[in-house]
Design an enzyme around this catalytic site. Structure first.
Site, short mmCIF file in Angstrom:
data_model
loop_
_atom_site.label_atom_id
_atom_site.label_comp_id
_atom_site.label_asym_id
_atom_site.label_seq_id
_atom_site.Cartn_x
_atom_site.Cartn_y
_atom_site.Cartn_z
N TYR A 1 0.87 -1.18 0.00
CA TYR A 1 0.00 0.00 0.00
C TYR A 1 0.90 1.22 0.00
O TYR A 1 1.49 1.59 1.01
CB TYR A 1 -0.92 -0.03 1.23
CG TYR A 1 -1.95 1.09 1.29
CD1 TYR A 1 -2.14 1.99 0.24
CD2 TYR A 1 -2.75 1.23 2.41
CE1 TYR A 1 -3.08 3.00 0.31
CE2 TYR A 1 -3.70 2.25 2.49
CZ TYR A 1 -3.85 3.12 1.45
OH TYR A 1 -4.79 4.13 1.53
N LYS B 1 -1.12 -1.20 -4.20
CA LYS B 1 -2.18 -0.19 -4.21
C LYS B 1 -1.47 1.14 -4.35
O LYS B 1 -0.81 1.62 -3.44
CB LYS B 1 -3.02 -0.23 -2.94
CG LYS B 1 -4.11 0.84 -2.92
CD LYS B 1 -4.93 0.81 -1.63
CE LYS B 1 -5.96 1.95 -1.64
NZ LYS B 1 -6.77 1.97 -0.39
#
Length: 280
Positions: free
Chosen positions: A127, A155
């Site tokens: 992330y 992400k």
């Protein structure tokens, strides 16, 4: 394994007594999968995991995991420590969504070394959200992360489509999913070749977001037509700290029992709620 499509990072709904609204969470999970989501995210930022007790986090994972197993849908789970990852090993999670270490700003070498120590228990999706963590990553650093065994995607939420984003998507690592994480930038990310997105806005109009992903890969003129209202709606939902407006609109639509969030989040300005409701 290359992840693709729309993943919905589910809110954690609360009931009138302030407890996790288990039935509402189960219903939300089923609704978005029925409407075209590829998979779900449990205990991501949108789910307020830091404000949940250990028991509540287990409840959320049990509920969302059960739905994903029943639907044969991939499940990403927010987890950031070795202990959390080990605990996920037998949970049925497809991968852990693991944030770049925040605040310390360890440098790119430190980030790569950190993720190297986390590989093993479950596949990892990095992330990358530098405006929250304070740690930027170049396209080269992301390729180094992608080369680690068990790191299957990212992400990518850098708040723009910058030069490193262009570099990464021009020459993406093999068998590595780039998932857009900034809802308002999902169309340009997909146009450049991203595999999909992790999108809080896809609690709403999930089918249109799924169609958007498909269209950028097969029918760009249709994708451009789909993009404008979804981008405007996403901007309305992120006009206050996430997930305050997502929860407010879900409650206004009768999909969760209360719009409640937990501190340090506060209820959003009613004017922003009205605008977000009109947008969806």
């Amino acid at each position: 394994m290359t992840l693709s499509g729309v993943f919905v990072p589910l809110v954690t709904p609360f009931d009138e007594a302030g407890a996790v609204a288990v039935d509402a969470l189960d219903r939300l999970a089923r609704e978005v999968l029925d409407d075209g989501a590829t998979g779900l995210v449990a205990l991501g930022t949108t789910g307020e995991p830091a404000a949940l007790t250990d028991a509540e986090r287990r409840t959320v994972l049990d509920v969302v995991g059960r739905v994903c197993r029943e639907r044969s849908a991939p499940l990403l789970v927010g987890a950031n420590t070795r202990a959390e990852l080990v605990a996920l090993a037998d949970s049925g999670a497809t991968a852990a969504l693991c944030a770049v270490p925040a605040f310390l700003r360890p440098g790119e070498d430190g980030v790569v070394a950190h993720f190297a120590t986390l590989t093993g228990p479950v596949p990892l999706v990095v992330y990358h959200v530098p405006y929250r963590t304070g740690q930027p990553l170049s396209a080269g650093a992301i390729r180094r992360l992608a080369a680690l065994p068990g790191v299957v995607g990212i992400k990518h939420a850098v708040g723009s489509v910058d030069a490193d984003t262009m570099d990464l998507l021009t020459n993406p690592p093999a068998d590595f999913a780039v998932l857009g994480g900034d809802d308002v930038f999902i169309s340009p990310m997909l146009a450049l070749g991203a595999h999909g997105g992790i999108l809080a806005s896809a609690h709403f109009a999930t089918r249109r977001f799924a169609d958007l992903v498909d269209a950028w890969h097969t029918d760009p003129p249709r994708a451009r037509a789909l993009s404008a209202p979804l981008t405007a709606g996403a901007a309305a939902l992120f006009a206050a700290p996430n997930p305050t407006l997502v929860k407010a609109v879900l409650h206004a639509r009768g999909r969760i029992p209360t719009p409640a969030v937990r501190l340090p989040l506060l209820a959003p300005d009613p004017t922003l709620v009205d605008a977000a409701v009109r947008a969806w």
